[in-house]
Design an enzyme around this catalytic site. Structure first.
Site, mmCIF file in Angstrom:
data_model
loop_
_atom_site.group_PDB
_atom_site.id
_atom_site.type_symbol
_atom_site.label_atom_id
_atom_site.label_comp_id
_atom_site.label_asym_id
_atom_site.label_seq_id
_atom_site.Cartn_x
_atom_site.Cartn_y
_atom_site.Cartn_z
ATOM 1 N N LYS A 55 0.847 -1.203 0.000
ATOM 2 C CA LYS A 55 0.000 0.000 0.000
ATOM 3 C C LYS A 55 0.884 1.256 0.000
ATOM 4 O O LYS A 55 2.085 1.180 0.276
ATOM 5 C CB LYS A 55 -0.899 -0.018 1.235
ATOM 6 N N TYR A 277 17.740 29.102 8.423
ATOM 7 C CA TYR A 277 16.531 29.741 8.956
ATOM 8 C C TYR A 277 16.575 29.850 10.472
ATOM 9 O O TYR A 277 17.000 28.918 11.165
ATOM 10 C CB TYR A 277 15.295 28.927 8.581
HETATM 11 C C1 LIG Z 1 -0.049 -2.115 6.664
HETATM 12 C C2 LIG Z 1 -0.595 -3.411 7.134
HETATM 13 C C3 LIG Z 1 0.232 -4.531 7.320
HETATM 14 C C4 LIG Z 1 1.740 -4.478 7.223
HETATM 15 O O1 LIG Z 1 2.267 -4.030 8.460
HETATM 16 P P1 LIG Z 1 3.834 -3.911 8.691
HETATM 17 O O2 LIG Z 1 3.945 -3.457 10.093
HETATM 18 O O3 LIG Z 1 4.317 -2.872 7.728
HETATM 19 O O4 LIG Z 1 4.409 -5.239 8.432
HETATM 20 C C5 LIG Z 1 -0.369 -5.730 7.622
HETATM 21 N N1 LIG Z 1 -1.704 -5.826 7.769
HETATM 22 C C6 LIG Z 1 -2.532 -4.768 7.619
HETATM 23 C C7 LIG Z 1 -3.991 -4.943 7.807
HETATM 24 C C8 LIG Z 1 -2.005 -3.526 7.313
HETATM 25 O O5 LIG Z 1 -2.824 -2.477 7.189
#
Ligand SMILES: *Cc1c(COP(=O)(O)O)cnc(C)c1O
Length: 380
Positions: A55, A277
């Site tokens: 994702k 800055y």
């Molecule tokens: C993002 C996500 C994962 C992966 O989690 P990590 O900590 O990056 O391994 C697994 N399951 C779900 C439902 C997620 O939303």
């Protein structure tokens, strides 16, 4: 555009070349490291099938490149947040099963979900109602998401059996039902909340025959109780530690993203001169200061404090003063023969992203996903 048509000007080829990149900020994407980390997930939980979580543009790495690499390496499925992310992968020729982790947001999506052979998470009775009311051209593979203690999305555990029965009753809509739950505290190796979640989940299954998925990266590497038919590794694939108190290399993971830029200026200042800055940092002595072409406009964290290391000519040098939108300053006292044009690595092999995240008061997930579109991703 006179230089675009001129063939005699030396600058012409570069300026007309579609991929010409004037600015040195770039994210190199190490696909052999990605394969190594996948192997690590397999080795930690050898019986699990792997649903690789890609994702948010594969945690900022470029989802199409990452998906092709993982498909070649034989992962069993991919997971994304929404249908747009899945369609991008299908359009790029990815044929693997793809799971929408939040399911559909509107029942209008169901037609495409069916046509594109996407799998959906069903996390609420309302989603199940909507599926019941909507015609689908072929039955779907669904994942019932249960809330075993994360208390974010998911059916309450005591809704499992009734939901299961509702879906079983409509084989024209639902072909496969699998189960998943998500862990809230798996990143803390001493927190027994994870075992409580696993027990609560399994207790409620009774004799229901279904493939299950519990483990995220931390579950895969740290919690045997969470190993089930399917694992869902995300962050570990990209080489960062899923645990709150270790760095990727300590878990035998290799960094996939090497965030790089270059020194674009070196100047000498006098004792008391301020840098950047807010005049927030002052030279304690006469000294060289380098300017690196990367900043928070690229996704480098503005809250990285003075002292955050960057990697320059095989050595760590400290960031000084405030991070700007397109630039940051480094203390070149440790490196007397640095030159303009020298490459700089903000994280990767020389400086672990886990360390930058800790210093900037955030987590690696946020740093990776915040890398902005103007930073080209360059696979190697
Ligand atoms: C993002 C996500 C994962 C992966 O989690 P990590 O900590 O990056 O391994 C697994 N399951 C779900 C439902 C997620 O939303």
């Amino acid at each position: 555009m006179e230089y675009a048509t001129s063939v005699t000007n030396d600058f012409t080829p570069a300026l007309t070349f579609k991929h010409y990149q004037s600015r040195p900020a770039q994210a190199l994407i190490d696909l052999s490291a990605l394969r190594h980390n996948l192997q690590r997930a397999r080795q930690a939980a050898p019986t699990q099938r792997i649903m690789a979580v890609i994702k948010a543009n594969a945690y900022g790495h470029g989802s199409i490149t990452v998906a092709h690499c993982l498909a070649h390496a034989g992962v069993d499925a991919l997971a994304v947040a929404c249908i747009e992310e899945a369609l991008e992968l299908r359009a790029a020729g990815i044929a693997l099963p793809i799971v929408l982790l939040e399911g559909f947001f509107h029942p209008d999506e169901l037609l495409l979900i069916a046509q594109q052979h996407l799998q959906i998470v069903l996390h609420s009775p309302q989603q199940i109602d909507a599926l019941m009311r909507t015609k689908v051209p072929r039955p779907l593979s669904v994942w019932l998401k249960l809330d075993s203690g994360m208390h974010r999305l998911g059916l309450f555990l005591d809704e499992l059996h009734s939901s299961w029965q509702r879906l079983k009753a409509v084989p024209e809509k639902v072909s496969h039902i699998r189960l998943m739950t998500h862990l809230a505290c798996a990143d803390e190796r001493n927190n027994n909340y994870t075992e409580q979640q696993c027990q609560a989940f399994y207790r409620r299954l009774n004799n229901l025959e279904a493939e299950c998925s519990i483990a995220n990266s931390a579950g895969i590497l740290g919690w045997q109780c969470s190993h089930a038919a399917w694992g869902r590794p995300g962050i570990m694939l990209y080489g960062a530690s899923p645990f709150c108190n270790t760095q990727g290399f300590e878990e035998n993971l290799k960094p996939v993203m090497h965030l790089r830029s270059a020194l674009i200026s070196i100047k000498h200042y006098q004792v008391g001169d301020s840098i950047g800055y807010g005049a927030a940092w002052r030279c304690p002595e006469s000294m060289p200061v380098g300017i690196v072409a990367i900043g928070y406009g690229d996704g480098y964290p503005r809250h990285a404090p003075t002292g955050t290391p960057v990697w320059l000519n095989g050595q760590r040098v400290p960031l000084i003063g405030r991070v700007s939108m397109d630039m940051l300053a480094v203390d070149l006292r440790p490196l007397t023969h640095a030159q303009v044009g020298d490459p700089v690595e903000l994280w990767g092999a020389g400086v672990a992203i886990d360390e930058v995240a800790r210093l900037a008061g955030t987590i690696t997930y946020e740093l990776l996903t915040q890398i902005s579109p103007r930073v080209p991703r360059i696979p190697f």
